[in-house]
Design a protein around this motif. Sequence first.
Motif, PDB file in Angstrom:
ATOM      1  N   ARG A   1       1.018  -1.182   0.122  1.00 21.08           N
ATOM      2  CA  ARG A   1      -0.110   0.216   0.096  1.00 21.08           C
ATOM      3  C   ARG A   1       0.931   1.287   0.125  1.00 21.08           C
ATOM      4  N   GLU A   2       1.880   1.217  -0.700  1.00 26.37           N
ATOM      5  CA  GLU A   2       2.926   2.469  -0.946  1.00 26.37           C
ATOM      6  C   GLU A   2       2.125   3.336  -1.735  1.00 26.37           C
ATOM      7  N   THR A   3       2.233   4.714  -1.205  1.00 28.29           N
ATOM      8  CA  THR A   3       1.961   5.825  -1.710  1.00 28.29           C
ATOM      9  C   THR A   3       2.562   6.050  -2.976  1.00 28.29           C
ATOM     10  N   ASN A   4       2.170   5.547  -4.274  1.00 29.84           N
ATOM     11  CA  ASN A   4       2.903   5.724  -5.309  1.00 29.84           C
ATOM     12  C   ASN A   4       2.718   6.885  -6.333  1.00 29.84           C
ATOM     13  N   ARG A   5       3.647   7.958  -6.138  1.00 31.42           N
ATOM     14  CA  ARG A   5       3.517   9.361  -6.658  1.00 31.42           C
ATOM     15  C   ARG A   5       3.921   9.292  -7.943  1.00 31.42           C
ATOM     16  N   PRO A   6       3.506  10.250  -8.771  1.00 36.56           N
ATOM     17  CA  PRO A   6       4.385  10.660 -10.052  1.00 36.56           C
ATOM     18  C   PRO A   6       5.639  11.417  -9.763  1.00 36.56           C
ATOM     19  N   PRO A   7       6.707  11.246 -10.688  1.00 33.37           N
ATOM     20  CA  PRO A   7       7.781  11.920 -10.322  1.00 33.37           C
ATOM     21  C   PRO A   7       7.610  13.673 -10.095  1.00 33.37           C
TER      22      PRO A   7
ATOM     23  N   ILE B   1       1.651  17.318  -9.245  1.00 32.23           N
ATOM     24  CA  ILE B   1       0.152  17.158  -9.311  1.00 32.23           C
ATOM     25  C   ILE B   1      -0.396  18.713  -9.299  1.00 32.23           C
ATOM     26  N   PHE B   2       0.084  19.415  -8.296  1.00 27.19           N
ATOM     27  CA  PHE B   2      -0.354  20.883  -8.109  1.00 27.19           C
ATOM     28  C   PHE B   2       0.112  21.696  -9.258  1.00 27.19           C
TER      29      PHE B   2
ATOM     30  N   GLY C   1      -3.617   5.272  -6.444  1.00 30.44           N
ATOM     31  CA  GLY C   1      -4.503   6.228  -6.426  1.00 30.44           C
ATOM     32  C   GLY C   1      -4.038   7.698  -5.989  1.00 30.44           C
ATOM     33  N   ILE C   2      -3.093   8.230  -5.610  1.00 27.40           N
ATOM     34  CA  ILE C   2      -2.600   9.455  -5.001  1.00 27.40           C
ATOM     35  C   ILE C   2      -2.813  10.615  -6.051  1.00 27.40           C
ATOM     36  N   THR C   3      -2.594  10.345  -7.057  1.00 27.67           N
ATOM     37  CA  THR C   3      -3.060  11.470  -8.074  1.00 27.67           C
ATOM     38  C   THR C   3      -4.496  11.879  -8.182  1.00 27.67           C
ATOM     39  N   ALA C   4      -5.126  10.786  -8.471  1.00 28.15           N
ATOM     40  CA  ALA C   4      -6.556  10.697  -8.623  1.00 28.15           C
ATOM     41  C   ALA C   4      -7.337  11.350  -7.199  1.00 28.15           C
ATOM     42  N   VAL C   5      -6.688  11.084  -6.000  1.00 30.86           N
ATOM     43  CA  VAL C   5      -7.238  11.485  -5.046  1.00 30.86           C
ATOM     44  C   VAL C   5      -6.916  13.039  -4.582  1.00 30.86           C
TER      45      VAL C   5
ATOM     46  N   LEU D   1     -15.367   7.151 -25.095  1.00 31.16           N
ATOM     47  CA  LEU D   1     -15.789   7.959 -26.271  1.00 31.16           C
ATOM     48  C   LEU D   1     -14.580   8.810 -26.576  1.00 31.16           C
ATOM     49  N   GLU D   2     -14.779   9.327 -27.980  1.00 32.95           N
ATOM     50  CA  GLU D   2     -13.791  10.443 -28.404  1.00 32.95           C
ATOM     51  C   GLU D   2     -14.155  11.660 -27.608  1.00 32.95           C
ATOM     52  N   GLU D   3     -13.182  12.371 -27.379  1.00 29.29           N
ATOM     53  CA  GLU D   3     -13.352  13.682 -26.806  1.00 29.29           C
ATOM     54  C   GLU D   3     -13.992  14.026 -25.753  1.00 29.29           C
ATOM     55  N   SER D   4     -13.883  12.807 -24.604  1.00 24.99           N
ATOM     56  CA  SER D   4     -14.439  12.637 -23.387  1.00 24.99           C
ATOM     57  C   SER D   4     -13.838  13.424 -22.172  1.00 24.99           C
ATOM     58  N   PHE D   5     -12.474  13.910 -22.187  1.00 18.75           N
ATOM     59  CA  PHE D   5     -11.858  14.370 -21.187  1.00 18.75           C
ATOM     60  C   PHE D   5     -11.180  15.589 -21.521  1.00 18.75           C
ATOM     61  N   ASP D   6     -10.998  16.648 -20.322  1.00 22.83           N
ATOM     62  CA  ASP D   6     -10.266  17.765 -20.361  1.00 22.83           C
ATOM     63  C   ASP D   6      -9.002  17.627 -20.242  1.00 22.83           C
ATOM     64  N   MET D   7      -8.618  16.552 -19.471  1.00 21.17           N
ATOM     65  CA  MET D   7      -7.098  16.231 -19.180  1.00 21.17           C
ATOM     66  C   MET D   7      -7.236  14.768 -19.255  1.00 21.17           C
ATOM     67  N   VAL D   8      -6.003  14.138 -19.858  1.00 17.09           N
ATOM     68  CA  VAL D   8      -5.331  12.974 -19.632  1.00 17.09           C
ATOM     69  C   VAL D   8      -4.042  13.156 -18.836  1.00 17.09           C
ATOM     70  N   PHE D   9      -4.059  12.472 -17.734  1.00 15.98           N
ATOM     71  CA  PHE D   9      -2.852  12.528 -16.682  1.00 15.98           C
ATOM     72  C   PHE D   9      -2.157  11.483 -16.810  1.00 15.98           C
ATOM     73  N   CYS D  10      -1.037  11.307 -17.556  1.00 15.96           N
ATOM     74  CA  CYS D  10      -0.194  10.077 -17.566  1.00 15.96           C
ATOM     75  C   CYS D  10       1.011  10.089 -16.863  1.00 15.96           C
ATOM     76  N   GLY D  11       1.566  11.177 -16.109  1.00 15.11           N
ATOM     77  CA  GLY D  11       2.595  10.874 -15.552  1.00 15.11           C
ATOM     78  C   GLY D  11       3.947  10.519 -16.251  1.00 15.11           C
TER      79      GLY D  11
END
Length: 284
Positions: free
Chosen positions: A31-37, A43-44, A66-70, A119-129
């Motif tokens: 249950r490690e808090t796995n953060r993006p670089p 995230i901020f 889940g740390i980024t989503a949260v 669906l196409e064009e569903s999101f305002d951001m795709v966060f992929c780290g």
Amino acid sequence: MLNTTNEVSLNEYTPSDILKMDYNQMIGLVRETNRPPGGYNTIFQLAQRAFLKPDSRVLEIGTSTGITAVELAKLVGCKIKAIDINPVSLEEARKRAMQEGVGHLIEFELMDASQTDYLEESFDMVFCGNVTSLIPNREKAFAEYVRVLKNGGFIAAAPMYYVQQPSDELLKKVSDAIQVEIIPWESKYWYDFFTHDLLNKYWYEDYSFDYIETDTVNAFVDEILERDHLKSLCSESYEILSKKYREYMLLFRDNLSIMGYSLMLLRKENYKVDSELFTSSKIS
């Protein structure tokens, strides 16, 4: 035989199960808090510079625990779809979201990033780290990011790369740990990779990782391994977990100490934007 459902009792994990685990599987177990670089700062900054709002819809690729989503849900109050291929990590992510009071804002789904059903064009951001580097067919995944992104929306990436040439031995150890072949890319690889006719490189900033002293790494590992839920493991499984997890953390310390990463925001446009000719640099 280890249960493959989301809810797995720790006393079901045999020493053989632990030995077979790569690092990405182990994240969910401990249950490690796995953060993006760059962690919370990444995230901020990406949320702020992309002007996310409560009515924004975000897709997070490779959410892990889940740390980024949260954090995005807490910072902005936006709606998030968060996907991963590890069911154990997703179960921990759901628990964290509920504990933080944002479970109603996030849907965690078991899904392959290179073949989503959105669906196409569903999101305002795709966060992929940095997760794109771990996807076997990264080109197909990138095409999927662009497909599901709205015009005017942002791809938020934090790709990692080497600033010093790693040894063959180090590359092999890291590749074995995460079960992905590591190629010693430089920053230009990712700059070129994220180049697309529909994407404008809106914002870009480079960082390097710090060297973390061994005592600090060991203290972090000790704290993780003291978590109450791990006491359900049999003694032999726990000993193997302790040894492997510490080895992974020290290995990643050595690897990251010769790496950097870039924060990138790429905005989807409905027309091709000329690249900037007259760039500038911040005066220090």
